[in-house]
Design an enzyme around this catalytic site. Structure first.
Site, short mmCIF file in Angstrom:
data_model
loop_
_atom_site.label_atom_id
_atom_site.label_comp_id
_atom_site.label_asym_id
_atom_site.label_seq_id
_atom_site.Cartn_x
_atom_site.Cartn_y
_atom_site.Cartn_z
N SER A 259 -10.18 -9.04 -6.94
CA SER A 259 -8.92 -9.61 -7.40
C SER A 259 -7.77 -9.01 -6.60
CB SER A 259 -8.73 -9.31 -8.89
OG SER A 259 -8.47 -7.93 -9.04
N LYS A 260 -6.58 -9.51 -6.90
CA LYS A 260 -5.40 -9.11 -6.13
C LYS A 260 -5.23 -7.59 -6.07
CE LYS A 260 -2.88 -13.12 -5.42
NZ LYS A 260 -2.90 -14.10 -6.52
N ARG A 261 -5.69 -6.91 -7.13
CA ARG A 261 -5.46 -5.47 -7.07
C ARG A 261 -6.33 -4.78 -6.04
NH1 ARG A 261 -9.12 -2.70 -10.33
NH2 ARG A 261 -10.34 -4.32 -11.34
N HIS A 262 -7.32 -5.50 -5.50
CA HIS A 262 -8.10 -4.93 -4.39
C HIS A 262 -7.45 -5.25 -3.04
CE1 HIS A 262 -11.39 -5.49 -7.47
NE2 HIS A 262 -11.49 -4.22 -7.17
N GLY A 263 -6.40 -6.09 -3.07
CA GLY A 263 -5.74 -6.48 -1.81
C GLY A 263 -5.76 -7.99 -1.65
#
Ligand code: GLU
Length: 491
Positions: A259-263
């Site tokens: 998800s976005k929190r991984h980039g």
């Protein structure tokens, strides 16, 4: 591509994204697996947009999904833009088809009308939860008498249509996971047609897969539980379920869904970051597939040739940026200077002739991991006027030992070579080393001023590329111009 024929029926597969966001890497991997199966079997790839969530779906996301797929080279034979015999290919345009099937299930007593309002359902759910019971639709409306139903209908009460889940065991045959068995008593009587006439997700998927003659359903394993419901609907409609393959989802390094929190997560992000589509495809394919040996680098064509469902593993697919970067480098290496120049041309100075552009790109490509890295390469040297020096370069030249003699040696050595080419360039550098040695100098005494005087800069590519770019005579002229600049500074 070989088309399907009677003797060799190819797979009919579909990629069915919901256009509620840009194309996610995980979905792109689903699209890729479907495409590889279609192309590898000479079958058909269908693009179906599951846009029943009208609020979250948008034309912009549809565009992004299609553009990203085409950028990756994942084309389709039937879809919303190209049409096809089994259209329309947007679920929002197929509502009449779904309601026809829902009515059929109703008539055959495989479904029933449910008049429960959302408020009533909520109340009963809260009560169940309050008593510590798991909530599942309590089949209140299945128990309605004909009179009650007639009364509610006469009152004009809106109703949804629920699927009547039959008793017994349901089996999903998954090519990756084998037989997945679920007791139907664990499944809710789910809604197949909402009271506003819109189809429920499960009905829409199954009706589409039947009417579009899909032979293989390949999707993420988050749909495995849905597949149980789908098998029930296939059965109720008298259709054989397709082959299923539920592949593992794409995870971040911490094991949570990517998800976005991984980039960056969307294909368009990676496109902007300068990754090559063939590298991204190679990477996504390798995440859960192996050719059975230790090869890792595949062109899209090779993947089509070699990919097989048997080679797909059910193991975790963990996103690894280092591996992607490595593969991107490998695929960049496969490009000719001309191909690479085409891909970075927007970053190159328009005043340069095409052949010069290619030399400039060739000279810096080793320092690039992605196409976007072109922006940080020292390309400014190629458009710097002769004799123009950065302060740092001027300082270095002034303090360089035997500088006047070194510059003269440069000019005379360069001018001994009228022709140009990589072999000449290498010979010139060798000559300079020899001449330096004969004078008892270190090679650096002449090679460092070469760089400084020709480029006006302390950073830049291999000297041979400078000779190739300006030619030996051009380099000699630039050394002369630098000499003049130094003399003027002295005055
Ligand atoms: N629309 C679903 C999704 O985006 C796919 C459903 C399916 O492949 O059956 O996850």
């Amino acid at each position: 591509m070989t088309r399907r024929d009677g003797d060799n029926p190819g797979a009919r597969v579909r990629f069915a994204p919901s256009p509620t966001g840009r194309l996610h890497l995980g979905s792109a991997r689903t699209a890729l697996f479907n495409w590889l199966v279609a192309r590898g079997s000479g079958g058909d790839m269908i693009l179906r947009l599951e846009d029943t969530d009208r609020e979250r779906s948008s034309a912009e996301f549809e565009r992004d999904i299609m553009d990203s797929m085409l950028w990756m080279g994942l084309d389709w034979d039937e879809g919303p833009d190209v049409g096809g015999e089994h259209g329309p290919y947007r679920q929002s345009e197929r509502m009449d088809i779904y309601s026809g099937y829902a009515r059929r299930l109703l008539e055959e007593d495989r479904a029933y009308r449910c008049y429960c309002t959302p408020e009533e359902l909520k109340e009963r759910k809260n009560a169940a939860v309050g008593e510590g019971r798991a909530w599942r639709y309590d089949r209140k409306c299945l128990g309605l008498t004909d009179e009650e139903r007639a009364r509610l209908t006469a009152e004009g009460r809106p109703y949804a249509i629920r699927f009547r889940v039959p008793e017994g065991e349901v089996t999903v045959n998954d090519m990756l996971r084998g037989e997945v068995k679920v007791n139907a008593s664990e499944i809710d009587d789910f809604i197949i047609l909402r009271s506003d006439g819109r189809a429920g997700f499960h009905l829409a998927v199954v009706v589409d897969d039947i009417t579009m003659e899909v032979t293989h359903v390949i999707r993420g394993d988050d749909h495995l539980t849905n597949a149980v419901r789908h098998v029930l609907i296939f059965r109720a409609l008298g259709a054989a379920p397709p082959m299923f393959l539920h592949h593992s989802l794409l995870m971040g390094p911490d094991g949570a869904k990517l998800s976005k929190r991984h980039g960056a997560t969307s294909v368009s992000d990676y496109r902007e970051m300068g990754y090559l589509p063939q590298a991204l495809i190679n990477y996504l394919a390798l995440l859960s597939w192996s050719p059975g040996d230790d090869r890792e680098i595949f062109t899209p064509g090779e993947l089509v040739e070699e990919f097989s469902i048997e080679g797909v593993s059910a193991g975790k697919a963990i996103f690894d940026m280092d591996k992607l970067n490595w593969l991107n480098r490998q695929h960049m290496k496969m490009l000719s200077d001309s191909e690479l120049t085409d891909l970075v041309i927007d970053h190159l100075d328009r005043s340069l002739a095409r052949d010069k552009m290619e030399i400039a790109v060739a000279s810096v490509r080793n320092g690039m991991e992605t196409l976007a890295d072109i922006a940080s390469q020292p390309l400014d040297i190629y458009v710097r006027p002769a004799g123009e020096l950065s302060d740092k370069a001027a300082g270095e030249l002034v303090k360089s030992p035997d500088i006047e003699e070194a510059l003269d040696l440069l000019i005379s050595t360069l001018e001994k070579h009228p022709s140009n080419g990589m072999a000449t360039a290498e010979r010139i550098v060798d000559d300079l080393r020899r001449e330096a040695a004969e004078r008892g100098w270190k090679a650096k005494t002449v090679l460092w001023p070469f760089r400084l005087a020709v480029t006006g800069s302390t950073v830049g590519p291999d000297l041979t590329y400078l000779i190739l770019f300006w030619g030996p005579g051009g380099c000699a002229d630039r050394v002369r111009a630098t000499k003049r600049t130094l003399e003027e500074r002295d005055e």
